[in-house]
Design an enzyme around this catalytic site. Structure first.
Site, short mmCIF file in Angstrom:
data_model
loop_
_atom_site.label_atom_id
_atom_site.label_comp_id
_atom_site.label_asym_id
_atom_site.label_seq_id
_atom_site.Cartn_x
_atom_site.Cartn_y
_atom_site.Cartn_z
N TYR A 156 10.42 -7.04 -16.50
CA TYR A 156 9.13 -7.58 -16.02
C TYR A 156 8.98 -9.06 -16.42
CZ TYR A 156 4.03 -7.81 -15.38
OH TYR A 156 2.75 -8.16 -14.98
N LYS A 160 8.61 -12.26 -13.89
CA LYS A 160 7.43 -13.14 -13.91
C LYS A 160 7.81 -14.58 -14.27
CE LYS A 160 4.41 -10.14 -12.60
NZ LYS A 160 3.73 -10.32 -11.30
P1 NAP Z 1 -1.75 -2.08 -10.02
O1 NAP Z 1 -3.15 -1.72 -10.33
O2 NAP Z 1 -0.66 -1.16 -10.40
O3 NAP Z 1 -1.66 -2.38 -8.43
C1 NAP Z 1 -0.43 -2.75 -7.89
C2 NAP Z 1 -0.61 -3.07 -6.42
O4 NAP Z 1 0.64 -3.55 -5.91
C3 NAP Z 1 -1.01 -1.87 -5.58
O5 NAP Z 1 -1.90 -2.31 -4.59
C4 NAP Z 1 0.32 -1.44 -4.96
O6 NAP Z 1 0.17 -0.80 -3.69
C5 NAP Z 1 0.97 -2.80 -4.75
N1 NAP Z 1 2.43 -2.75 -4.61
C6 NAP Z 1 3.36 -2.47 -5.55
N2 NAP Z 1 4.60 -2.56 -5.03
C7 NAP Z 1 4.44 -2.93 -3.73
C8 NAP Z 1 5.33 -3.18 -2.66
N3 NAP Z 1 6.64 -3.10 -2.83
N4 NAP Z 1 4.81 -3.54 -1.46
C9 NAP Z 1 3.47 -3.64 -1.27
N5 NAP Z 1 2.57 -3.40 -2.24
C10 NAP Z 1 3.05 -3.05 -3.46
O7 NAP Z 1 -1.36 -3.50 -10.68
P2 NAP Z 1 -2.28 -4.69 -11.21
O8 NAP Z 1 -2.47 -4.53 -12.67
O9 NAP Z 1 -3.45 -4.88 -10.33
O10 NAP Z 1 -1.25 -5.91 -11.06
C11 NAP Z 1 -1.29 -6.79 -9.95
C12 NAP Z 1 -0.42 -7.98 -10.25
O11 NAP Z 1 -0.90 -8.65 -11.42
C13 NAP Z 1 1.04 -7.64 -10.54
O12 NAP Z 1 1.90 -8.62 -10.01
C14 NAP Z 1 1.10 -7.65 -12.06
O13 NAP Z 1 2.39 -7.91 -12.53
C15 NAP Z 1 0.14 -8.79 -12.35
N6 NAP Z 1 -0.39 -8.78 -13.72
C16 NAP Z 1 -1.13 -7.71 -14.16
C17 NAP Z 1 -1.62 -7.73 -15.47
C18 NAP Z 1 -2.43 -6.61 -16.02
O14 NAP Z 1 -2.69 -6.61 -17.24
N7 NAP Z 1 -2.85 -5.64 -15.25
C19 NAP Z 1 -1.37 -8.84 -16.29
C20 NAP Z 1 -0.63 -9.89 -15.79
C21 NAP Z 1 -0.15 -9.86 -14.50
P3 NAP Z 1 -0.08 0.82 -3.57
O15 NAP Z 1 -1.47 1.05 -4.11
O16 NAP Z 1 0.00 1.11 -2.13
O17 NAP Z 1 0.98 1.47 -4.40
#
Ligand code: NAP
Length: 248
Positions: A156, A160
């Site tokens: 990861y 990133k």
């Molecule tokens: P999440 O709640 O798990 O949601 C992930 C989203 O990505 C869902 O809408 C999922 O779609 C979609 N997705 C995953 N793989 C995909 C693909 N191959 N094609 C199309 N859609 C895809 O994650 P989140 O926490 O909101 O994270 C969103 C972003 O922020 C990510 O890039 C993550 O690395 C980044 N981020 C998150 C955090 C944190 O603490 N949460 C911190 C830093 C960065 P489905 O619902 O259809 O599966």
């Protein structure tokens, strides 16, 4: 607030979590939003309905953006439905955490594909149309794990960090065509992605945040909306952290 009126925005992974929050915020500011999802059709349709209930315009589009066909189909859907794309938010992402000794090469590849390859593929597809009209905004969601490294997340963190490199290189490449490329690096945000993190890890992190609280989905969405706005026209190749000062 209609500062993004007439803009067409594509948000990858907008069915849940941070992507959902970004889609809602961009729509609130007047943008028409393509709500991309991979598997969660009901959740994506609920986001569209919420935007429409607020008087906005949105469309749910299924596409696996880690594949070339999926990324191309998503960007084409924006062109087919609305004739252009103004804002691309590369948010889709996933984790497969483990210590390196236990991590399988498939877990490395899957995370690089979902997080980094998807951003590259969608940027490539969108840049073609943005370059023609000599304007556009690409905003990539990275993470402080990509800036600092996080134990148990070699895949990861690498994906990133790769997004940071992609952001800076592409900003230089297509800046002369009037397109800005920036990244937003959230700290820990409570979503489906982080819900299962060990409580002791979560407890260890909180005292490291000067503002003393976790970032919310909305905090991240405001940063993205700013980078998409006219006020951010002179900002490109930047990484904006939204982590309460954790990585300061
Ligand atoms: P999440 O709640 O798990 O949601 C992930 C989203 O990505 C869902 O809408 C999922 O779609 C979609 N997705 C995953 N793989 C995909 C693909 N191959 N094609 C199309 N859609 C895809 O994650 P989140 O926490 O909101 O994270 C969103 C972003 O922020 C990510 O890039 C993550 O690395 C980044 N981020 C998150 C955090 C944190 O603490 N949460 C911190 C830093 C960065 P489905 O619902 O259809 O599966």
């Amino acid at each position: 607030m209609s500062q993004l009126a007439d803009r067409i925005a594509v948000v990858t992974g907008a069915s849940r979590g941070i992507g959902r929050g970004i889609a809602l915020e961009l729509a609130k500011r007047g943008a028409t939003v393509l709500v991309n999802y991979h598997a969660s059709a009901d959740a994506a349709n609920a986001v569209v309905e919420q935007i429409q209930a607020g008087g906005g315009t949105a469309l749910a589009v299924q596409a696996d953006v880690s594949t070339e066909d999926g990324a191309n189909a998503l960007i084409k859907a924006a062109g087919d439905a609305y004739g252009k794309i103004d804002i691309l938010v590369n948010n889709a992402g996933t984790t497969r955490d483990n210590v390196i000794m236990m991590m399988k090469p498939e877990d490395f590849d899957a995370v690089i594909q979902s997080n980094l390859r998807s951003a590259w593929l969608c940027s490539k597809a969108a840049a073609r149309s943005m370059m023609r009209k000599r304007s556009g905004r690409i905003i990539n969601i990275t993470s402080i794990s990509g800036l600092r490294g996080q134990a148990g997340q070699t895949n990861y963190s690498a994906s990133k960090a790769g997004i940071v490199g992609l952001t800076k290189a592409l900003a230089k490449e297509i800046g002369p065509r009037g397109i800005t490329v920036n990244a937003v690096a959230p700290g820990f945000v409570l979503t489906d992605l982080t819900r299962d993190l060990p409580q002791e890890l979560v407890d260890q992190m909180l005292p490291l945040i000067p503002l003393g609280k976790w970032a919310t989905v909305e905090d991240v969405a405001y940063a993205v909306a700013f980078l998409a706005s006219d006020e951010a026209a002179m900002i490109t190749g930047e990484v904006l952290t939204v982590d309460g000062g954790m990585s300061a």
